[in-house]
Design a protein around this motif. Structure first.
Motif, short mmCIF file in Angstrom:
data_model
loop_
_atom_site.label_atom_id
_atom_site.label_comp_id
_atom_site.label_asym_id
_atom_site.label_seq_id
_atom_site.Cartn_x
_atom_site.Cartn_y
_atom_site.Cartn_z
N HIS A 73 0.83 -1.20 0.00
CA HIS A 73 0.00 0.00 0.00
C HIS A 73 0.87 1.26 0.00
O HIS A 73 0.67 2.17 -0.83
N GLY A 80 -2.01 4.45 -3.10
CA GLY A 80 -1.86 3.48 -2.02
C GLY A 80 -3.00 2.47 -2.03
O GLY A 80 -2.77 1.25 -2.14
N PRO A 81 -4.28 2.92 -1.94
CA PRO A 81 -5.40 1.98 -2.02
C PRO A 81 -5.48 1.24 -3.36
O PRO A 81 -5.95 0.10 -3.40
N GLY A 134 -3.20 -1.46 -3.01
CA GLY A 134 -3.83 -2.38 -2.07
C GLY A 134 -4.88 -3.24 -2.75
O GLY A 134 -5.00 -4.44 -2.48
N ASN A 168 -7.72 -1.25 3.14
CA ASN A 168 -7.64 -0.19 2.14
C ASN A 168 -8.95 0.56 2.00
O ASN A 168 -8.94 1.75 1.66
#
Length: 364
Positions: free
Chosen positions: A163, A210-211, A214, A244
């Protein structure tokens, strides 16, 4: 005085000439960091303007004129610099130029007292010591092993790192220097950089990557579960999706808070705010209709927070999103949220009590 965006920095008589402006209508011209011309805030915050001032060159006093044509959404700036009515230089700038620049005067960030902020400050003071990363990683493994198991702790750490690596990749895409990833026991992780962002598009991309990474991790775990039938991969996919999804809640300082704030604060009209409120209301209704009470409640709290801060949208050095950027960011956000919920729902329908836990948390 408003926080201003540095729009231009060019040479004039051997010294830097800088133009700064804000969405509230402020414009100021600096020559060698000394203010030489300015315009007060006004409802007319774009279009053609002319700044004229006197500069000393040796024993001669010159009349300098900076003519600009500014458009905020989508951002574009054309300029002409005259000395004694003679054209000296001209050019154009776009959003990419703003993203790549290093402001002469670094924007002042208003600090807010929070546990996350204090932790971030502490880690920034220690980030030069690589041993800190190892210590924090070890502490995180020990903490999650205590809660779950050693094997699952390692898998969870991998999810956190993946992530945060998404944030790192986005920072590097914009040419920002990064300081690496720091794992925080019971809190997740931090991807750090010393450099400031200049546009809300950078804020959206860095926050949502990041998500997005993820989500990719959960999809890979889902495929591994289909191939092997190992329940471990199913649990990893489901719990990582939950992790996430919470990061995408529209609450600051979570990733979702940054994304929704960048979209909302780039809307100049009350119609834009109304659309954002209606969208949030629909999200709350759907959450409660599906029995996702906790998700709906947090979505409501985050949306109210954004609405209360909307009036201060012009008090920022960040270049706003244009209409295309607003729509694209909203679609990217909604698709990512929908995909994560779908993964959680899929495993919850398997009948396994452990795999149904993420959905029960959302329904609490």
């Amino acid at each position: 005085m408003d926080v201003q965006v540095q729009l231009l920095n060019i040479d004039c008589l051997g010294k830097p000439l800088r133009l700064e402006a804000s969405l509230a209508g402020w414009q100021a011209v600096y020559w060698d960091n000394a203010l030489v011309a300015q315009c007060p805030a006004s409802a007319d915050n774009q279009g053609q303007r002319s700044h004229q001032f006197q500069l000393q060159s040796g024993e001669q006093t010159l009349t300098i004129t900076l003519k600009i044509d500014l458009n905020w959404q989508p951002f574009s700036l054309s300029y002409q610099l005259y000395a004694q009515d003679k054209l000296v230089t001209e050019g154009q700038r776009n959003q990419h130029d703003i993203e790549q620049q290093t402001p002469v005067v670094a924007p002042v960030k208003v600090s807010q007292l929070s546990l996350v902020g204090l932790a971030s400050l502490g880690f920034k003071l220690l980030k030069s010591a690589k041993v800190i990363k190892v210590v924090l990683a070890g502490a995180s493994i020990a903490a999650y092993s205590w809660l779950f198991s050693f094997q699952f702790a390692l898998a969870l750490i991998a999810c956190l790192v993946f992530h945060e690596y998404g944030h790192i990749r986005a920072m590097k895409y914009f040419g920002m220097k990064t300081k690496g990833i720091y794992l925080i026991p019971f809190m997740g992780g931090l991807a750090l950089s010393d450099e400031k962002i200049n546009t809300r598009w950078q804020d959206v991309v860095i926050s949502i990557m990041g998500p997005t990474f993820g989500l990719l991790m959960s999809l890979l775990s889902l495929v591994a579960y289909w191939i092997t039938g190992n329940i471990f991969f199913a649990g990893l996919a489901s719990f990582n999706a939950l992790l996430n999804l919470f990061n995408l809640l529209p609450i600051l300082p979570l990733d979702g808070g940054h994304i929704l704030k960048s979209i909302s604060f780039s809307m100049n009209s009350i119609v834009g705010l109304a659309a954002c409120v209606i969208g949030a209301a629909i999200g709350v209704y759907i959450s409660y209709s599906l029995g996702l009470a906790l998700l709906g409640f947090l979505l409501l709290i985050g949306s109210v927070e954004i609405v209360f801060e909307w009036r201060s949208r012009h008090h920022s050095h960040l270049l706003p999103l244009d209409r295309y950027g607003q729509v694209f960011s909203a679609i990217w956000y909604l698709l990512t949220v929908g995909a994560l919920i779908a993964i959680i729902w899929y495993f919850a329908s398997s009948g396994d009590d452990i795999l149904a836990l993420p959905l029960k948390i959302l329904s609490s």
